[in-house]
Design an enzyme around this catalytic site. Structure first.
Site, short mmCIF file in Angstrom:
data_model
loop_
_atom_site.label_atom_id
_atom_site.label_comp_id
_atom_site.label_asym_id
_atom_site.label_seq_id
_atom_site.Cartn_x
_atom_site.Cartn_y
_atom_site.Cartn_z
CG ASP A 1 43.12 46.36 47.47
OD1 ASP A 1 42.14 45.57 46.48
OD2 ASP A 1 42.51 46.71 48.67
CG ASP B 1 37.10 48.32 45.93
OD1 ASP B 1 36.78 49.55 45.62
OD2 ASP B 1 36.74 47.11 45.34
O1 M1P Z 1 37.92 44.52 45.31
C1 M1P Z 1 37.16 43.98 46.13
C2 M1P Z 1 35.96 43.48 45.62
O2 M1P Z 1 35.12 44.45 44.91
C3 M1P Z 1 33.90 44.10 44.60
O3 M1P Z 1 33.20 43.38 45.54
P1 M1P Z 1 31.72 44.15 46.18
O4 M1P Z 1 30.91 44.42 44.78
O5 M1P Z 1 30.92 42.84 46.58
O6 M1P Z 1 31.77 45.33 47.02
C4 M1P Z 1 33.79 42.93 43.54
O7 M1P Z 1 34.32 43.54 42.41
C5 M1P Z 1 34.70 41.94 43.92
O8 M1P Z 1 34.96 40.93 42.68
C6 M1P Z 1 36.00 42.34 44.64
O9 M1P Z 1 36.83 41.09 44.76
#
Ligand code: M1P
Length: 254
Positions: free
Chosen positions: A20, A22
């Site tokens: 993953d 983030d």
């Molecule tokens: O990767 C996790 C999420 O990252 C973003 O979420 P947010 O902008 O709410 O922090 C988005 O790109 C989302 O699509 C993605 O699932």
């Protein structure tokens, strides 16, 4: 060098490690560290590597760097609805083809009306981001600053704005087989049921990997890593941050 011989040069060519983005390779919506890039480059000598993120490719280019298509064997943006293997784009499906413009317009109308009526401290711009394999819906809007993003996350944690929004959407569109996934800080993703992160496994099936590892931070039920983390063909690793990812990789592959 052909792609296959490239994979065969790895010491464990029958193993793929998927990550993953983030909270796993980078802090949420931030850029990758040099330490992590070095770790991944060493790992790539041993196994095949890929990332599978919910975001679209433009955000992963910002976070993982402009050489992302060269640095990973597989790049899976939008859960694999946009997919690259050794820098070459793979064929995939699209959300708009699946849903059709009539239902899509009804969905957009509902969402924009709903956001207009929401009482939240700040609203910015880009409340719906249209992507290849999904739409991303943000009550504050994707154009908010980093500070506003952090504020909204806290506000949402206390008030459950996104969770309620998702419940109301489910009630309004019970006939659509849609999944709503709260994966980040300010938004949620909407995609056809089954097009979660396990979607990317379709793209690697023909390679016949004996072991598929997955690293993610949102591995709890309802988190956007849950389905792939618990998939019977996948060995899942739940991490708390990029440093944790590196520590587990060290234990497993050094
Ligand atoms: O990767 C996790 C999420 O990252 C973003 O979420 P947010 O902008 O709410 O922090 C988005 O790109 C989302 O699509 C993605 O699932």
């Amino acid at each position: 060098m052909s792609p296959i011989s490239n994979f065969q040069e790895r010491t464990h060519s029958d193993t793929i490690v998927l990550f993953d983005v983030d909270g796993t390779l980078t802090p949420a919506r931030q850029t990758v560290s040099q330490d992590m890039l070095d770790t991944l480059s060493n790992l790539r000598q041993k196994v095949v590597i890929g990332f599978v993120g919910g975001s679209d490719l433009s955000k992963q280019l910002e976070q993982l760097g402009p050489k992302v298509l060269d640095n990973f064997d597989y790049c899976f943006a939008e859960n694999g609805l946009t997919a690259y293997r050794l820098g070459e784009q793979m064929k995939s499906q699209s959300f708009i083809e699946w849903i059709g413009d009539t239902e899509y317009n009804r969905l957009v109308k509902f969402i924009l009306h709903y956001i207009a009526d929401l009482d939240i401290p700040k609203k910015r711009g880009t409340f719906i981001e249209f992507r290849n394999g999904m739409i991303n819906v943000s009550p504050i809007g994707r154009n908010c600053t980093r500070e506003e993003r952090n504020e909204f996350e806290k506000f949402d944690l206390a008030r459950g704005i996104r969770a309620k929004f998702v419940e109301d959407l489910k009630k309004a569109f019970p006939h659509l087989a849609l999944t709503y996934s709260i994966g980040g800080q300010i938004s949620f993703d909407v995609f056809p049921t089954g097009w979660d992160k396990t979607y990317c496994l379709r793209h690697i099936k023909q390679e016949g990997f004996k072991t598929i590892h997955f690293f993610g931070d949102k591995t709890f039920q309802g988190g956007n890593d849950y389905e792939i983390y618990t998939h019977p063909e996948v060995t899942g690793h739940s991490v708390t941050c990029p440093q944790d990812t590196m520590a587990i990789l060290k234990d497993l592959f050094q």
